[in-house]
Motif scaffolding. Structure first.
Motif, short mmCIF file in Angstrom:
data_model
loop_
_atom_site.label_atom_id
_atom_site.label_comp_id
_atom_site.label_asym_id
_atom_site.label_seq_id
_atom_site.Cartn_x
_atom_site.Cartn_y
_atom_site.Cartn_z
N ILE A 1 -28.91 35.75 69.67
CA ILE A 1 -30.03 34.85 69.56
C ILE A 1 -30.00 33.22 68.54
O ILE A 1 -30.61 32.56 69.07
CB ILE A 1 -31.76 35.12 69.13
CG1 ILE A 1 -32.07 35.51 68.03
CG2 ILE A 1 -32.19 36.07 70.16
CD1 ILE A 1 -32.23 34.84 67.39
N CYS A 2 -28.99 32.75 68.08
CA CYS A 2 -28.37 32.02 67.22
C CYS A 2 -28.01 30.93 68.56
O CYS A 2 -27.11 30.75 69.62
CB CYS A 2 -26.97 32.29 67.19
SG CYS A 2 -26.25 30.88 66.06
N PRO A 3 -28.82 29.67 68.63
CA PRO A 3 -28.37 28.88 69.71
C PRO A 3 -27.37 27.67 69.74
O PRO A 3 -26.78 27.87 70.89
CB PRO A 3 -29.97 27.57 69.23
CG PRO A 3 -30.63 28.17 67.96
CD PRO A 3 -29.89 30.01 67.33
N SER A 4 -27.01 27.48 68.64
CA SER A 4 -25.24 27.67 68.50
C SER A 4 -24.32 28.97 68.90
O SER A 4 -23.13 28.29 69.71
CB SER A 4 -24.65 27.05 66.78
OG SER A 4 -25.85 26.31 67.06
N HIS A 5 -24.51 30.13 68.88
CA HIS A 5 -22.71 31.34 68.62
C HIS A 5 -23.40 32.34 69.24
O HIS A 5 -22.40 33.20 69.15
CB HIS A 5 -22.37 31.67 67.48
CG HIS A 5 -22.36 29.94 66.15
ND1 HIS A 5 -23.32 29.40 65.23
CD2 HIS A 5 -21.70 28.85 66.75
CE1 HIS A 5 -22.54 28.54 64.41
NE2 HIS A 5 -21.55 28.56 65.27
N GLY A 6 -24.92 32.18 69.97
CA GLY A 6 -25.60 33.31 70.22
C GLY A 6 -24.70 34.64 69.15
O GLY A 6 -26.15 34.85 68.08
N SER A 7 -24.48 35.57 69.28
CA SER A 7 -23.99 36.66 69.07
C SER A 7 -23.11 36.41 67.50
O SER A 7 -22.24 37.38 67.32
CB SER A 7 -23.81 37.94 69.67
OG SER A 7 -24.65 37.83 70.74
N CYS A 8 -23.62 36.02 66.89
CA CYS A 8 -23.00 35.83 65.81
C CYS A 8 -23.77 36.54 64.35
O CYS A 8 -25.19 36.74 64.40
CB CYS A 8 -23.26 34.46 64.71
SG CYS A 8 -25.22 33.22 64.66
N LEU A 9 -23.36 36.35 63.14
CA LEU A 9 -24.14 37.35 62.19
C LEU A 9 -25.25 36.66 62.50
O LEU A 9 -26.86 37.80 62.67
CB LEU A 9 -23.66 37.46 61.09
CG LEU A 9 -24.29 37.93 60.47
CD1 LEU A 9 -24.17 39.35 60.15
CD2 LEU A 9 -24.15 37.94 58.64
N GLU A 10 -25.50 35.66 62.09
CA GLU A 10 -27.55 35.45 62.02
C GLU A 10 -28.26 35.30 63.35
O GLU A 10 -29.40 35.66 63.47
CB GLU A 10 -28.03 34.22 61.42
CG GLU A 10 -29.03 33.74 61.33
CD GLU A 10 -29.31 31.97 60.95
OE1 GLU A 10 -28.67 31.82 60.16
OE2 GLU A 10 -29.68 31.26 61.73
N GLY A 11 -27.18 35.47 64.81
CA GLY A 11 -28.38 35.16 65.84
C GLY A 11 -28.29 37.19 65.86
O GLY A 11 -29.07 37.23 67.01
N LEU A 12 -27.92 38.49 65.45
CA LEU A 12 -27.96 39.35 65.86
C LEU A 12 -28.76 40.02 64.75
O LEU A 12 -29.40 40.93 64.97
CB LEU A 12 -26.44 40.11 65.71
CG LEU A 12 -25.93 39.90 67.14
CD1 LEU A 12 -23.91 40.50 65.95
CD2 LEU A 12 -26.15 40.52 68.22
N ALA A 13 -28.49 39.67 63.44
CA ALA A 13 -28.64 40.71 62.10
C ALA A 13 -30.09 40.08 61.21
O ALA A 13 -30.77 40.78 60.41
CB ALA A 13 -27.64 40.54 61.53
N SER A 14 -30.83 38.73 61.24
CA SER A 14 -31.60 37.95 61.10
C SER A 14 -32.78 39.19 61.49
O SER A 14 -33.36 39.64 62.42
CB SER A 14 -31.76 36.47 61.04
OG SER A 14 -32.69 36.42 62.37
#
Lengths: 288, 288
Positions: free
Chosen positions: B168-181
């Motif tokens: 759900i990262c607005p910039s990168h979709g499925s980056c680490l933060e977008g998946l795991a925060s």
């Protein structure tokens, strides 16, 4: 004053001698076979000179921790004949001079940082995309290595959604090296990189994997310049594809530097590791 | 001798004052609203003390290049009120004392390196897995930052084959933060991390993403210890799952350190950034 350079690659050794101004006086190259045979060739070359110091940039993994009992050894390489070979000790025993010791890619990064594309920068990341993928990093004038050295070719990256071939790394499958090395391209698509048309989707995949790696290195190491070397990068069209993918991945999240200046080809052709070894040899003499 | 610490997080500020032995004398916390309102609260707290130096660990991105015209500013944060806020300048104007300036996660890494789980190590990587994901790194006693600071929460990782929810990262979709925060877990699976049973496959996914990140950091930075902090890591079962996944990814490619000693929980509870800021303040006073 003569300096010796040993660029010890997994497939070939390049040995060279330079004068005090780092002009290369002579250079030889031979295949990497067994330590006995290959080191004999190294010695018969260097024996001709009265060397003041030597720099070694070796394929890895290697032990770079001066406090370790196996400091100077090649460690658990898949090249079994070289496993646990005391490289630094063998050279030091033959020549009673200061010897610098690091990885081949660190030596290359050192060369590019001081005399190539990284000249004048705070930090320089050098990547080789050849038979394998590897990286070295120099920051504030110093090699980035501590108890161990980076092994950044084997990081994890996302698969391209249209790429249906798994990676071929025996340890990690679809890690960066398993997807994007020259050997991986050959094995995965059953053709040599050199014969693939520049519009083929394989290059889109390749650029996607390399750009993800550059993105990860950028966020973690914050290098001031990234130099892309190795055989695969001799495809002239590839670097621009990598820059475009990197820009797309970043998506304005951080202000990337001008990509034409940030992601560049080597400034030293294929000589960065040799020149890096000379510079490291000179340093070793000074620090003696 | 009194030192001030400002841990400036995206959701709350923690300010504290310590004596020369770094005993915390007083601490306050308030929500991060606007620079005007929040800094007023910072000043009304610190005005009570005759401070000798201050350390700031701020949410980012921030400008850490002393040669830059916007050194000391918060830069392009999504928190619009704070964008281009001259944080360091505002604090220096109020208090005519040395002020250290870095990211919140770098301050936390500094605290853990000197007084926590990284004590006595050559290098220490600190990661927070909370509302967001971020990391700081200290090596040979020094913060790892140059013209810019690491932003390692947004690296790319592979999707878990059974995880069907995109990041759900607005910039990168499925980056680490977008998946795991923690926020990503909530948004992706529509439940708070705290309410998810430890046998649920969500934790398998989470461990897989974090382990890939640890693998990449390991290969690139070669830290001697990795400290995992932040709210999500308060799930007691999670760290062991991460260690197991890391071991599986490595697959004996490099000799990983003993994982119980290599991947650890914080030594300083939730105080690492505050203590890091005190230590940095003390350094700033010494370097004056």
């Amino acid at each position: 004053m003569y300096y010796g350079s040993i660029e010890a690659g997994g497939t070939k050794f390049v040995c060279a001698v330079a004068d005090d101004n780092l002009n290369i006086l002579e250079r030889v190259s031979f295949p990497t076979t067994s330590p006995e045979e290959t080191m004999k060739q190294v010695f018969s070359f260097f024996d001709q000179y009265d060397l003041s110091a030597i720099g070694i940039g070796s394929f890895g993994p290697i032990d770079v921790d001066p406090k370790s009992a196996t400091y100077g050894y090649i460690t658990n390489t898949p090249k079994l004949l070289w496993r646990n070979f005391d490289f630094l000790g063998t050279v030091k025993k033959r020549y009673n001079v200061p010897v610098a010791w690091t990885t081949d890619v660190n030596a290359a990064a050192y060369g590019e940082y001081y005399q190539g594309a990284g000249k004048g920068k705070e930090s320089c990341l050098y990547l080789t995309i050849g038979t394998g993928v590897g990286g070295g990093f120099v920051r504030n004038g110093e090699l980035f290595q501590g108890k161990t050295h980076p092994e950044m070719g084997h990081i994890m990256v996302k698969m391209h959604p249209n790429d249906e071939q798994n990676g071929i790394c025996p340890s990690h499958g679809s890690c960066l090296e398993g997807l994007a090395s020259g050997y991986a391209i050959e094995q995965r698509y059953d053709r040599s990189a050199k014969t693939i048309d520049e519009d083929h989707s394989i290059w889109e995949f390749e650029a996607y994997y390399l750009a993800q790696a550059l993105w990860n290195y950028t966020l973690i190491l914050t290098p001031e310049v990234i130099v892309l070397g190795g055989g695969v990068m001799k495809q002239d069209h590839l670097i621009d594809k990598v820059r475009k993918e990197l820009e797309a991945i970043c998506n304005d999240y951080i202000p990337l530097p001008n990509l034409e200046e940030y992601v560049v080809l080597p400034g030293l052709g294929d000589d960065q590791a040799t020149i890096g070894c000379f510079l490291l040899a000179k340093e070793a003499l000074k620090d003696q």
